[in-house]
Design a protein around this motif. Structure first.
Motif, PDB file in Angstrom:
ATOM      1  N   HIS A 191       0.839  -1.205   0.000  1.00 32.06           N
ATOM      2  CA  HIS A 191       0.000   0.000   0.000  1.00 32.06           C
ATOM      3  C   HIS A 191       0.871   1.251   0.000  1.00 32.06           C
ATOM      4  CE1 HIS A 191      -4.217  -1.066   0.220  1.00 32.06           C
ATOM      5  NE2 HIS A 191      -3.965  -1.996   1.127  1.00 32.06           N
ATOM      6  N   TYR A 192       0.279   2.341  -0.486  1.00 35.04           N
ATOM      7  CA  TYR A 192       0.883   3.661  -0.361  1.00 35.04           C
ATOM      8  C   TYR A 192       0.477   4.256   0.988  1.00 35.04           C
ATOM      9  CZ  TYR A 192       1.507   3.306  -5.436  1.00 35.04           C
ATOM     10  OH  TYR A 192       1.868   2.883  -6.687  1.00 35.04           O
ATOM     11  N   PHE A 193       1.250   5.235   1.437  1.00 37.18           N
ATOM     12  CA  PHE A 193       0.945   5.911   2.696  1.00 37.18           C
ATOM     13  C   PHE A 193      -0.427   6.576   2.635  1.00 37.18           C
ATOM     14  CE2 PHE A 193       1.152   9.698   5.466  1.00 37.18           C
ATOM     15  CZ  PHE A 193       1.405   9.073   6.678  1.00 37.18           C
ATOM     16  N   THR A 194      -0.764   7.161   1.486  1.00 36.71           N
ATOM     17  CA  THR A 194      -2.061   7.830   1.354  1.00 36.71           C
ATOM     18  C   THR A 194      -3.216   6.825   1.371  1.00 36.71           C
ATOM     19  OG1 THR A 194      -1.566   7.914  -1.027  1.00 36.71           O
ATOM     20  CG2 THR A 194      -1.310   9.955   0.238  1.00 36.71           C
ATOM     21  N   ASP A 195      -2.962   5.585   0.963  1.00 34.35           N
ATOM     22  CA  ASP A 195      -3.981   4.538   1.106  1.00 34.35           C
ATOM     23  C   ASP A 195      -4.304   4.315   2.577  1.00 34.35           C
ATOM     24  OD1 ASP A 195      -3.837   4.103  -1.649  1.00 34.35           O
ATOM     25  OD2 ASP A 195      -2.404   2.456  -1.443  1.00 34.35           O
ATOM     26  N   VAL A 196      -3.250   4.287   3.386  1.00 34.40           N
ATOM     27  CA  VAL A 196      -3.387   4.041   4.820  1.00 34.40           C
ATOM     28  C   VAL A 196      -4.135   5.194   5.495  1.00 34.40           C
ATOM     29  CG1 VAL A 196      -2.118   3.775   6.986  1.00 34.40           C
ATOM     30  CG2 VAL A 196      -1.364   2.548   4.948  1.00 34.40           C
ATOM     31  N   ILE A 197      -3.721   6.431   5.194  1.00 34.70           N
ATOM     32  CA  ILE A 197      -4.382   7.600   5.783  1.00 34.70           C
ATOM     33  C   ILE A 197      -5.840   7.676   5.335  1.00 34.70           C
ATOM     34  CG2 ILE A 197      -4.398  10.119   5.926  1.00 34.70           C
ATOM     35  CD1 ILE A 197      -2.157   8.740   7.492  1.00 34.70           C
ATOM     36  N   GLY A 198      -6.075   7.394   4.064  1.00 38.75           N
ATOM     37  CA  GLY A 198      -7.446   7.389   3.560  1.00 38.75           C
ATOM     38  C   GLY A 198      -8.292   6.336   4.250  1.00 38.75           C
ATOM     39  N   GLY A 199      -7.704   5.169   4.466  1.00 35.29           N
ATOM     40  CA  GLY A 199      -8.420   4.096   5.152  1.00 35.29           C
ATOM     41  C   GLY A 199      -8.738   4.437   6.593  1.00 35.29           C
ATOM     42  N   LEU A 200      -7.766   4.995   7.301  1.00 31.87           N
ATOM     43  CA  LEU A 200      -7.977   5.369   8.701  1.00 31.87           C
ATOM     44  C   LEU A 200      -9.042   6.457   8.829  1.00 31.87           C
ATOM     45  CD1 LEU A 200      -4.295   5.401  10.052  1.00 31.87           C
ATOM     46  CD2 LEU A 200      -6.086   3.751  10.634  1.00 31.87           C
ATOM     47  N   SER A 201      -8.989   7.454   7.952  1.00 29.58           N
ATOM     48  CA  SER A 201      -9.967   8.551   8.032  1.00 29.58           C
ATOM     49  C   SER A 201     -11.367   8.062   7.692  1.00 29.58           C
ATOM     50  CB  SER A 201      -9.553   9.705   7.108  1.00 29.58           C
ATOM     51  OG  SER A 201      -9.475   9.283   5.759  1.00 29.58           O
ATOM     52  N   LEU A 202     -11.482   7.198   6.686  1.00 31.60           N
ATOM     53  CA  LEU A 202     -12.788   6.637   6.334  1.00 31.60           C
ATOM     54  C   LEU A 202     -13.323   5.766   7.469  1.00 31.60           C
ATOM     55  CD1 LEU A 202     -15.077   5.969   4.311  1.00 31.60           C
ATOM     56  CD2 LEU A 202     -13.635   4.086   3.483  1.00 31.60           C
ATOM     57  N   GLY A 203     -12.456   4.905   8.011  1.00 35.25           N
ATOM     58  CA  GLY A 203     -12.873   4.023   9.094  1.00 35.25           C
ATOM     59  C   GLY A 203     -13.308   4.788  10.330  1.00 35.25           C
ATOM     60  N   LEU A 204     -12.556   5.839  10.668  1.00 35.00           N
ATOM     61  CA  LEU A 204     -12.901   6.649  11.837  1.00 35.00           C
ATOM     62  C   LEU A 204     -14.248   7.341  11.635  1.00 35.00           C
ATOM     63  CD1 LEU A 204     -12.052   7.782  14.598  1.00 35.00           C
ATOM     64  CD2 LEU A 204     -10.939   9.675  13.380  1.00 35.00           C
ATOM     65  N   THR A 205     -14.464   7.876  10.441  1.00 33.57           N
ATOM     66  CA  THR A 205     -15.729   8.550  10.139  1.00 33.57           C
ATOM     67  C   THR A 205     -16.906   7.587  10.294  1.00 33.57           C
ATOM     68  OG1 THR A 205     -14.626  10.029   8.565  1.00 33.57           O
ATOM     69  CG2 THR A 205     -17.019   9.812   8.364  1.00 33.57           C
ATOM     70  N   TRP A 206     -16.762   6.408   9.724  1.00 34.22           N
ATOM     71  CA  TRP A 206     -17.845   5.422   9.788  1.00 34.22           C
ATOM     72  C   TRP A 206     -18.060   4.935  11.222  1.00 34.22           C
ATOM     73  CZ3 TRP A 206     -21.950   4.071   7.333  1.00 34.22           C
ATOM     74  CH2 TRP A 206     -22.547   2.834   7.556  1.00 34.22           C
ATOM     75  N   LEU A 207     -16.975   4.659  11.936  1.00 33.56           N
ATOM     76  CA  LEU A 207     -17.064   4.178  13.319  1.00 33.56           C
ATOM     77  C   LEU A 207     -17.790   5.183  14.203  1.00 33.56           C
ATOM     78  CD1 LEU A 207     -16.238   2.267  15.683  1.00 33.56           C
ATOM     79  CD2 LEU A 207     -14.111   3.608  15.842  1.00 33.56           C
ATOM     80  N   VAL A 208     -17.364   6.424  14.170  1.00 27.41           N
ATOM     81  CA  VAL A 208     -17.963   7.452  15.034  1.00 27.41           C
ATOM     82  C   VAL A 208     -19.423   7.686  14.657  1.00 27.41           C
ATOM     83  CG1 VAL A 208     -17.836   9.858  15.781  1.00 27.41           C
ATOM     84  CG2 VAL A 208     -15.738   8.549  15.463  1.00 27.41           C
TER      85      VAL A 208
END
Length: 229
Positions: A191-208
């Protein structure tokens, strides 16, 4: 209505504002990255992160992260979800809303990841099947899935009757695990670093979002029960 609002503790309003900031911030980061990915932008941070990951990718480090990344794999999260549903059914005395929203959280993020990966169609830096490095790259499923799964567990621990020290120890450990799983995708080269950041931000948004709606549902259920008494 006014009396109801006055009855809500100030702490609740703080939590609501915090949730809105997290949802808004996570959504903003994801959409900004997603727009650039669609335009095939090249990110300097991706190359810098890849160079750093290569510099630490010794055989021992690679083996360690190969084990860590498995904790965010589809099979691990699927098995973990089944176990969690059983635990919630038993320990929460069959309280339906926590089970329902956990299923919504995990089922929803699975659909989101599948759909968004296909929509963005970003190629991976490397295709490595042994590290689940197949299919499209953005957003990282190993960043998105774990933050929803382990994050929901963190929420349940916060809401439990466990002592504060126990809550802190377990939740800090789970938070570190989430970050390790996400970071593992870099030294493994899938993965690229931006894939990871994008995944974390999407996951956090959905979780909250899921937790916020769950809390509203529980609050409304509590009011309804009080009125029935």
């Amino acid at each position: 209505m006014l009396n109801t609002m006055k009855a809500i503790p100030a702490r609740t309003y703080i939590l609501i504002m915090t949730a809105l900031v997290l949802i808004g911030g996570g959504f903003y980061i994801f959409t900004e990255l997603g727009e650039d990915v669609l335009e095939n932008e090249k990110f300097m941070i991706d190359q810098q992160a890849a160079d750093f990951a290569d510099s630490i990718a010794t055989p021992g480090v690679t083996t360690f992260f190969a084990w860590v990344t498995e904790l965010g794999s589809v099979w691990a999260l699927s098995l973990g979800s089944l176990i969690m549903i059983a635990v919630l059914w038993y320990f929460y005395n069959r309280k339906k809303w926590r089970i329902i929203y956990f299923i919504i959280a995990m089922g929803g993020i699975t659909i989101l990841i599948t759909g968004l990966k296909a929509a963005f169609g970003r190629d991976r830096p490397n295709i490595l099947e042994q590290y689940d490095g197949t299919g499209y790259s953005f957003p990282s499923g190993h960043s998105t899935g774990p933050i929803v799964f382990y994050g929901f567990i963190m929420y349940l621990i916060i809401r439990s009757r466990m002592n504060k020290l126990g809550k802190w120890i377990i939740n800090v450990a789970l938070g570190i695990l989430i970050l390790l799983i996400a970071f593992s995708r870099l030294p493994l080269g899938v993965h690229y670093f931006t894939d990871v950041i994008g995944g974390l931000s999407l996951g956090l948004t959905w979780l909250v979002t899921c937790i916020a709606i769950l809390e509203i549902t529980l609050w409304r259920s509590g009011l309804k029960k009080k009125k029935e008494l």
